[in-house]
Design a protein around this motif. Structure first.
Motif, PDB file in Angstrom:
ATOM      1  N   UNK A  28      -5.009   3.981   0.078  1.00 12.52           N
ATOM      2  CA  UNK A  28      -4.221   5.208  -0.015  1.00 12.52           C
ATOM      3  C   UNK A  28      -3.597   5.514   1.346  1.00 12.52           C
ATOM      4  N   UNK A  29      -2.310   5.772   1.335  1.00 17.72           N
ATOM      5  CA  UNK A  29      -1.538   6.094   2.549  1.00 17.72           C
ATOM      6  C   UNK A  29      -0.920   7.469   2.308  1.00 17.72           C
ATOM      7  N   UNK A  30      -1.426   8.500   3.013  1.00 15.22           N
ATOM      8  CA  UNK A  30      -0.938   9.862   2.814  1.00 15.22           C
ATOM      9  C   UNK A  30      -0.356  10.361   4.134  1.00 15.22           C
ATOM     10  N   UNK A  31       0.890  10.800   4.078  1.00 13.11           N
ATOM     11  CA  UNK A  31       1.610  11.201   5.282  1.00 13.11           C
ATOM     12  C   UNK A  31       2.165  12.610   5.089  1.00 13.11           C
ATOM     13  N   UNK A  32       1.985  13.453   6.099  1.00 14.24           N
ATOM     14  CA  UNK A  32       2.572  14.793   6.109  1.00 14.24           C
ATOM     15  C   UNK A  32       3.579  14.874   7.253  1.00 14.24           C
ATOM     16  N   UNK A  33       4.699  15.530   6.969  1.00 12.70           N
ATOM     17  CA  UNK A  33       5.806  15.634   7.914  1.00 12.70           C
ATOM     18  C   UNK A  33       6.108  17.096   8.223  1.00 12.70           C
TER      19      UNK A  33
ATOM     20  N   UNK B  24       5.510  15.713   1.998  1.00  7.36           N
ATOM     21  CA  UNK B  24       4.404  14.770   2.019  1.00  7.36           C
ATOM     22  C   UNK B  24       4.786  13.502   1.268  1.00  7.36           C
ATOM     23  N   UNK B  25       4.117  12.442   1.651  1.00  4.66           N
ATOM     24  CA  UNK B  25       4.312  11.133   1.032  1.00  4.66           C
ATOM     25  C   UNK B  25       2.935  10.581   0.723  1.00  4.66           C
ATOM     26  N   UNK B  26       2.696  10.233  -0.527  1.00  2.00           N
ATOM     27  CA  UNK B  26       1.449   9.614  -0.937  1.00  2.00           C
ATOM     28  C   UNK B  26       1.797   8.278  -1.578  1.00  2.00           C
ATOM     29  N   UNK B  27       1.259   7.212  -1.013  1.00  2.00           N
ATOM     30  CA  UNK B  27       1.513   5.882  -1.557  1.00  2.00           C
ATOM     31  C   UNK B  27       0.181   5.229  -1.870  1.00  2.00           C
ATOM     32  N   UNK B  28       0.113   4.591  -3.026  1.00  2.00           N
ATOM     33  CA  UNK B  28      -1.052   3.809  -3.409  1.00  2.00           C
ATOM     34  C   UNK B  28      -0.656   2.341  -3.351  1.00  2.00           C
ATOM     35  N   UNK B  29      -1.454   1.581  -2.608  1.00  3.59           N
ATOM     36  CA  UNK B  29      -1.272   0.139  -2.498  1.00  3.59           C
ATOM     37  C   UNK B  29      -2.461  -0.553  -3.156  1.00  3.59           C
ATOM     38  N   UNK B  30      -2.298  -1.807  -3.531  1.00  2.00           N
ATOM     39  CA  UNK B  30      -3.412  -2.572  -4.088  1.00  2.00           C
ATOM     40  C   UNK B  30      -4.479  -2.863  -3.044  1.00  2.00           C
ATOM     41  N   UNK B  31      -4.043  -3.016  -1.798  1.00  2.00           N
ATOM     42  CA  UNK B  31      -4.991  -3.385  -0.741  1.00  2.00           C
ATOM     43  C   UNK B  31      -4.337  -3.159   0.619  1.00  2.00           C
ATOM     44  N   UNK B  32      -5.103  -3.401   1.674  1.00  2.00           N
ATOM     45  CA  UNK B  32      -4.568  -3.188   3.018  1.00  2.00           C
ATOM     46  C   UNK B  32      -3.463  -4.177   3.355  1.00  2.00           C
ATOM     47  N   UNK B  33      -3.537  -5.381   2.823  1.00  2.00           N
ATOM     48  CA  UNK B  33      -2.475  -6.366   3.089  1.00  2.00           C
ATOM     49  C   UNK B  33      -1.125  -5.850   2.581  1.00  2.00           C
ATOM     50  N   UNK B  34      -1.118  -5.215   1.419  1.00  6.50           N
ATOM     51  CA  UNK B  34       0.128  -4.640   0.885  1.00  6.50           C
ATOM     52  C   UNK B  34       0.608  -3.507   1.786  1.00  6.50           C
ATOM     53  N   UNK B  35      -0.315  -2.671   2.253  1.00  6.41           N
ATOM     54  CA  UNK B  35       0.031  -1.602   3.187  1.00  6.41           C
ATOM     55  C   UNK B  35       0.641  -2.172   4.460  1.00  6.41           C
ATOM     56  N   UNK B  36       0.004  -3.202   5.003  1.00  5.43           N
ATOM     57  CA  UNK B  36       0.484  -3.793   6.251  1.00  5.43           C
ATOM     58  C   UNK B  36       1.874  -4.399   6.076  1.00  5.43           C
TER      59      UNK B  36
END
Length: 103
Positions: A8-13, A60-72
């Motif tokens: 989970x990648x959650x970003x607030x601006x 805000x931005x919330x992104x769900x990835x399958x894994x850290x490799x996808x995030x990277x």
């Protein structure tokens, strides 16, 4: 439903100028085609008022990835890099990122 096997990648601006909110949101929507993203949500503060709720952010931005490799891979995707240079850096005074994995 318990979400499992996700990154989970959650970003607030916080904007320098509140008048730029729609421009930032347009930039966030430009991230959606990045193939490494499983799910994405772009939002603004809900109209909830409790002591524990921080409504001070502008988007805000919330992104769900399958894994850290996808995030990277997302982090170095040209679409993401363009967003950072053309929207986040010039428009925002503060950005807070919270990444999490399953517990």
């Amino acid at each position: 439903m318990l979400l499992k096997n996700s990154f989970i990648h959650h970003v607030h601006f916080w904007l320098k100028n509140k008048a730029d909110q729609q421009k930032l949101i347009e930039g966030l929507h430009a991230l959606a085609p990045i193939t490494h993203i499983k799910q994405i949500n772009i939002g603004v503060a809900a109209d909830t008022h409790r002591d524990v709720v921080d409504r001070s952010y502008d988007a805000s931005l919330l992104i769900i990835f399958d894994n850290q490799a996808a995030h990277d891979a997302y982090q170095i995707d040209p679409i993401h890099e363009t967003f950072v240079e053309n929207y986040a850096k010039p428009l925002c005074e503060r950005v807070v990122v919270q990444d999490s994995v399953d517990a």
